[in-house]
Design a protein around this motif. Structure first.
Motif, mmCIF file in Angstrom:
data_model
loop_
_atom_site.group_PDB
_atom_site.id
_atom_site.type_symbol
_atom_site.label_atom_id
_atom_site.label_comp_id
_atom_site.label_asym_id
_atom_site.label_seq_id
_atom_site.Cartn_x
_atom_site.Cartn_y
_atom_site.Cartn_z
ATOM 1 N N VAL A 7 35.096 37.140 46.137
ATOM 2 C CA VAL A 7 34.394 36.686 44.936
ATOM 3 C C VAL A 7 34.875 37.513 43.752
ATOM 4 O O VAL A 7 34.895 38.748 43.811
ATOM 5 N N HIS A 8 35.237 36.810 42.684
ATOM 6 C CA HIS A 8 35.658 37.469 41.443
ATOM 7 C C HIS A 8 34.748 37.004 40.317
ATOM 8 O O HIS A 8 34.375 35.829 40.265
ATOM 9 N N LYS A 9 34.417 37.924 39.443
ATOM 10 C CA LYS A 9 33.576 37.567 38.289
ATOM 11 C C LYS A 9 33.998 38.432 37.118
ATOM 12 O O LYS A 9 33.957 39.656 37.175
ATOM 13 N N GLU A 10 34.468 37.785 36.083
ATOM 14 C CA GLU A 10 34.812 38.479 34.845
ATOM 15 C C GLU A 10 33.670 38.257 33.853
ATOM 16 O O GLU A 10 32.971 37.245 33.937
ATOM 17 N N PRO A 11 33.482 39.175 32.919
ATOM 18 C CA PRO A 11 32.446 38.962 31.900
ATOM 19 C C PRO A 11 32.670 37.635 31.173
ATOM 20 O O PRO A 11 33.796 37.252 30.894
ATOM 21 N N ALA A 12 31.604 36.934 30.922
ATOM 22 C CA ALA A 12 31.633 35.651 30.200
ATOM 23 C C ALA A 12 32.449 34.583 30.922
ATOM 24 O O ALA A 12 33.061 33.724 30.287
ATOM 25 N N SER A 13 32.498 34.645 32.257
ATOM 26 C CA SER A 13 33.195 33.599 33.005
ATOM 27 C C SER A 13 32.348 33.200 34.202
ATOM 28 O O SER A 13 31.390 33.891 34.566
ATOM 29 N N ASP A 14 32.710 32.084 34.820
ATOM 30 C CA ASP A 14 32.057 31.665 36.053
ATOM 31 C C ASP A 14 32.574 32.517 37.208
ATOM 32 O O ASP A 14 33.531 33.267 37.072
ATOM 33 N N TYR A 15 31.922 32.351 38.356
ATOM 34 C CA TYR A 15 32.379 33.022 39.570
ATOM 35 C C TYR A 15 33.592 32.278 40.117
ATOM 36 O O TYR A 15 33.640 31.040 40.096
ATOM 37 N N GLY A 16 34.553 33.009 40.607
ATOM 38 C CA GLY A 16 35.724 32.432 41.261
ATOM 39 C C GLY A 16 35.813 32.958 42.675
ATOM 40 O O GLY A 16 35.485 34.122 42.931
ATOM 41 N N ILE A 17 36.226 32.105 43.590
ATOM 42 C CA ILE A 17 36.317 32.501 44.991
ATOM 43 C C ILE A 17 37.656 32.068 45.557
ATOM 44 O O ILE A 17 38.096 30.940 45.340
ATOM 45 N N THR A 18 38.295 32.983 46.276
ATOM 46 C CA THR A 18 39.497 32.648 47.036
ATOM 47 C C THR A 18 39.177 32.810 48.520
ATOM 48 O O THR A 18 38.307 33.593 48.896
#
Length: 128
Positions: A7-18
């Protein structure tokens, strides 16, 4: 089957998953719950129309945790249901009004199919 995802999460972005065990599969969502739930959808899309003999074994968590890909993310286990890959036919008992069954049978005959195949194709076209 439980698979590790990153799980990746950058400020002001949605969650991304690989999904490391399925290269090229990724998911996302505005909440963590949504992003994790979308992993199932991503894998179904990945395998759509494919006939596979076996699935990759889940990579051990300790291997994923120390990987470069997980460096800036969090590793979570996701339970993936692979029933969508089972193409075995099973009988289904449904109840329809007689007039509708007759219309289905006529349409199936006109299309050169039996009732079961016609209904299966209709369900797929409808997005089931």
């Amino acid at each position: 089957m439980l698979y590790p995802v990153i799980v990746h999460k950058e400020p002001a972005s949605d969650y991304g998953i690989t999904v490391p065990d399925f290269p090229g599969v990724f998911s996302g969502g505005s909440s963590l719950d949504e992003a994790l739930a979308n992993v199932q959808d991503a894998l179904e899309t990945y395998y759509e129309g494919e006939e596979i003999e076996s699935l990759p074994a889940p990579t051990p968590l300790d291997t994923v945790i120390v990987s470069d890909a997980a460096h800036s993310g969090a590793v979570v286990l996701v339970d993936v249901n692979f029933d969508f890959l089972n193409t075995r036919s099973v009988p289904v008992n449904i109840t329809l009004p007689l007039w509708l069954r007759n219309r289905i049978d006529k349409a199936a005959k006109d299309a050169g199919m039996n009732r079961s195949k016609y209904l299966a194709k209709a369900a797929q076209a409808y997005g089931a």
